[in-house]
Write an enzyme that holds these catalytic residues in place. Structure first.
Site, short mmCIF file in Angstrom:
data_model
loop_
_atom_site.label_atom_id
_atom_site.label_comp_id
_atom_site.label_asym_id
_atom_site.label_seq_id
_atom_site.Cartn_x
_atom_site.Cartn_y
_atom_site.Cartn_z
N PHE A 124 -8.92 -10.70 -1.87
CA PHE A 124 -10.13 -10.48 -2.68
C PHE A 124 -10.95 -11.78 -2.68
O PHE A 124 -10.38 -12.87 -2.77
CB PHE A 124 -9.70 -10.09 -4.09
CG PHE A 124 -10.80 -9.58 -4.96
CD1 PHE A 124 -11.40 -8.36 -4.72
CD2 PHE A 124 -11.25 -10.33 -6.05
CE1 PHE A 124 -12.40 -7.88 -5.54
CE2 PHE A 124 -12.26 -9.86 -6.87
CZ PHE A 124 -12.85 -8.63 -6.61
N ASP A 194 -1.31 -11.61 -6.65
CA ASP A 194 -2.38 -11.02 -7.46
C ASP A 194 -2.11 -9.51 -7.54
O ASP A 194 -2.12 -8.82 -6.51
CB ASP A 194 -3.74 -11.31 -6.84
CG ASP A 194 -4.90 -10.85 -7.73
OD1 ASP A 194 -4.70 -9.91 -8.53
OD2 ASP A 194 -5.99 -11.43 -7.61
N TYR A 219 -8.29 -4.52 -16.81
CA TYR A 219 -9.33 -3.51 -17.04
C TYR A 219 -9.37 -2.44 -15.97
O TYR A 219 -10.21 -1.58 -16.00
CB TYR A 219 -10.72 -4.17 -17.20
CG TYR A 219 -11.08 -5.16 -16.11
CD1 TYR A 219 -11.54 -4.72 -14.89
CD2 TYR A 219 -10.96 -6.52 -16.32
CE1 TYR A 219 -11.87 -5.62 -13.89
CE2 TYR A 219 -11.28 -7.43 -15.34
CZ TYR A 219 -11.74 -6.98 -14.12
OH TYR A 219 -12.05 -7.87 -13.13
N LYS A 220 -8.44 -2.50 -15.01
CA LYS A 220 -8.37 -1.47 -13.98
C LYS A 220 -7.37 -0.40 -14.43
O LYS A 220 -7.65 0.32 -15.38
CB LYS A 220 -8.03 -2.12 -12.63
CG LYS A 220 -9.20 -2.99 -12.15
CD LYS A 220 -8.88 -3.88 -10.97
CE LYS A 220 -10.10 -4.73 -10.63
NZ LYS A 220 -9.80 -5.87 -9.74
N ARG A 367 -14.49 4.21 -1.67
CA ARG A 367 -13.14 4.09 -2.25
C ARG A 367 -12.94 5.12 -3.36
O ARG A 367 -13.85 5.39 -4.15
CB ARG A 367 -12.94 2.71 -2.89
CG ARG A 367 -13.22 1.53 -1.99
CD ARG A 367 -12.74 0.23 -2.65
NE ARG A 367 -13.28 0.05 -4.02
CZ ARG A 367 -12.89 -0.89 -4.85
NH1 ARG A 367 -11.94 -1.74 -4.51
NH2 ARG A 367 -13.44 -1.00 -6.06
C1 LIG Z 1 -10.42 -7.06 -9.93
C2 LIG Z 1 -9.77 -8.22 -9.27
C3 LIG Z 1 -9.89 -9.50 -9.79
C4 LIG Z 1 -10.73 -9.72 -11.01
O1 LIG Z 1 -10.91 -11.06 -11.29
P1 LIG Z 1 -11.62 -11.47 -12.66
O2 LIG Z 1 -11.66 -12.93 -12.58
O3 LIG Z 1 -10.77 -10.95 -13.78
O4 LIG Z 1 -12.96 -10.84 -12.64
C5 LIG Z 1 -9.22 -10.54 -9.17
N1 LIG Z 1 -8.48 -10.33 -8.06
C6 LIG Z 1 -8.37 -9.09 -7.52
C7 LIG Z 1 -7.52 -8.90 -6.32
C8 LIG Z 1 -9.02 -8.01 -8.11
O5 LIG Z 1 -8.91 -6.80 -7.58
#
Ligand SMILES: *Cc1c(COP(=O)(O)O)cnc(C)c1O
Length: 401
Positions: A124, A194, A219-220, A367
């Site tokens: 990500f 992660d 939040y997911k 997605r």
């Molecule tokens: C959604 C997501 C994040 C979110 O990061 P924030 O700093 O909480 O916005 C980080 N890493 C991955 C792989 C994600 O899917």
């Protein structure tokens, strides 16, 4: 498979009763819980209570009287079974990005003689940005970004930290976390996983993996609400050795002694830093209640079945109009299926106009996330019906009544 089969599958689904906790709008098939989980009625009530009573009436007294001060620990206790961890191995605080910075820095401190932080090019973006930002502060550090399939080949005695995102946010491809953790340990490296796209939908077991550190968002699939705080995990065997670069008073051993000198808090609590965001924490605290008593294998089994149903129906009903890019082996994918289509953005918009909410990622992916607690098999059927209408019959506008 037909619509009736989907109704039968829903009636046999052990998770079906949990859907009643959620407050989903009528006419919407919500397949974006991998980006923002759905609201539960109890969460809305809790937030209202915290604002009006605990804050409005209780004021400063609520830190103790309403238990605000306990929120990070209470949430860690609820997350523990979903992560395969103990509560004191988890700090709930900050964003995933901030926690990743702290986790990478701590992991780096465990292998100070190793130059390389290894990751893959499917990671990500925030994960790559954060790793490179850390390397800029420490010129001896090199962030090596390699193709996903070659990660294991690049593990050698220069690698101090292997950091990967468990589920590829674009394709839904799942890393074999246990095997890669083992391979990292064989060369003397530590891992930072992660789990943002995993926890609450997959069979995460940090202890069984032998994981070192991990981060993830809430939040997911955990439905904590927009921007709800993230978590950082550190395995017990490292508790005496890890340190955090962000030394805030909430991570101090005795925050309310107001001591001049820093002394790290016990276990993972040293990774807390500032005042917890109480409104978000209260929402998350209540949101996690819906997982009570559920094993991660039940969540993973439903996610595998929903994604399989979606893939089979897309194959059957959409033909070659869109290509499934997600691995077809359920052991190799998360709770998400991505389709490749040259007009991904327009396709996504056409589906949303019909009440099927997914999202798109440039240049050409649409997605669909399958949150195991509230997506039904019938939602999968109906979503593919709309998808086929758009793709096969060119109905790119709203559905006609
Ligand atoms: C959604 C997501 C994040 C979110 O990061 P924030 O700093 O909480 O916005 C980080 N890493 C991955 C792989 C994600 O899917």
């Amino acid at each position: 498979m037909d619509r009736l089969d989907c109704l039968v599958a829903d009636s046999a689904d052990p998770l079906a009763p949990r859907r009643a906790a959620f407050s989903l709008p009528d006419g919407v098939r919500y397949l974006d819980g991998n980006s923002l989980g759905a609201l539960q009625r109890r969460v809305a009530e809790r937030v209202q209570q915290v604002v009006e009573l605990e804050w409005g009436h209780g004021l400063i007294r609520s830190w103790n009287d309403a238990g605000w001060i306990e929120l990070p620990r209470r949430i860690a206790e609820q997350l523990a079974p979903l992560l395969g961890a103990d509560a004191d191995e988890i700090a709930v605080t900050d964003s995933t990005s901030a926690n990743l910075f702290k986790a990478l820095s701590a992991a780096r401190g465990l292998c100070p003689d190793r130059r390389v932080v290894l990751t893959d090019d499917a990671n990500f973006p925030t994960d790559l940005y954060v790793a490179r930002g850390l390397a800029e502060l420490d010129p001896r550090l090199e962030v090596r970004v390699v193709p996903t399939a070659e990660v294991a080949d690049h593990l050698d005695d220069r690698v101090g930290v292997l950091t990967l995102t468990h589920v590829d946010y674009r394709t839904g491809r799942l890393h074999d976390a246990a095997a890669l953790t083992r391979a990292a340990h064989e060369v003397g490296a530590v891992t930072v996983w992660d789990l943002s796209h995993s926890t609450g939908a997959l069979d995460v077991d940090l202890e069984a993996w032998g994981a070192d550190l991990a981060v993830g968002c809430t939040y997911k699939y955990l439905n904590g609400g927009p921007g709800s705080p993230s978590y950082l995990y550190v395995a017990r065997r490292w508790h005496d050795q890890v340190s955090t670069p962000l030394r805030g008073w909430f991570g101090h051993a005795r925050p309310f002694a107001f001591a001049v000198d820093y002394e790290p808090g016990p276990a993972a609590s040293r990774f807390l830093d500032g005042t917890p965001p109480v409104l978000s924490m209260a929402a998350l605290d209540t949101a996690l209640g819906v997982f009570d008593g559920l094993g991660t294998e039940v969540l993973a089994a439903k996610a595998a079945a929903l994604t399989q149903t979606f893939i089979d129906l897309v194959d059957e009903r959409c033909g070659d109009a869109a290509q499934v890019v997600t691995p077809r082996d359920p052991q190799r994918r998360g709770a998400q299926v991505s389709l490749r289509h040259p007009q991904a953005e327009a396709l996504c918009r056409a589906l949303i106009a019909r009440g099927v909410i997914g999202d798109h990622r440039p240049p050409d992916l649409v997605r669909f996330g399958f949150a195991p607690l509230y997506v039904r098999y019938i939602d999968v059927w109906d979503a593919v019906t709309d998808l086929a209408e758009v793709l096969n019959n060119g109905h790119w506008g709203p559905r006609t009544p």
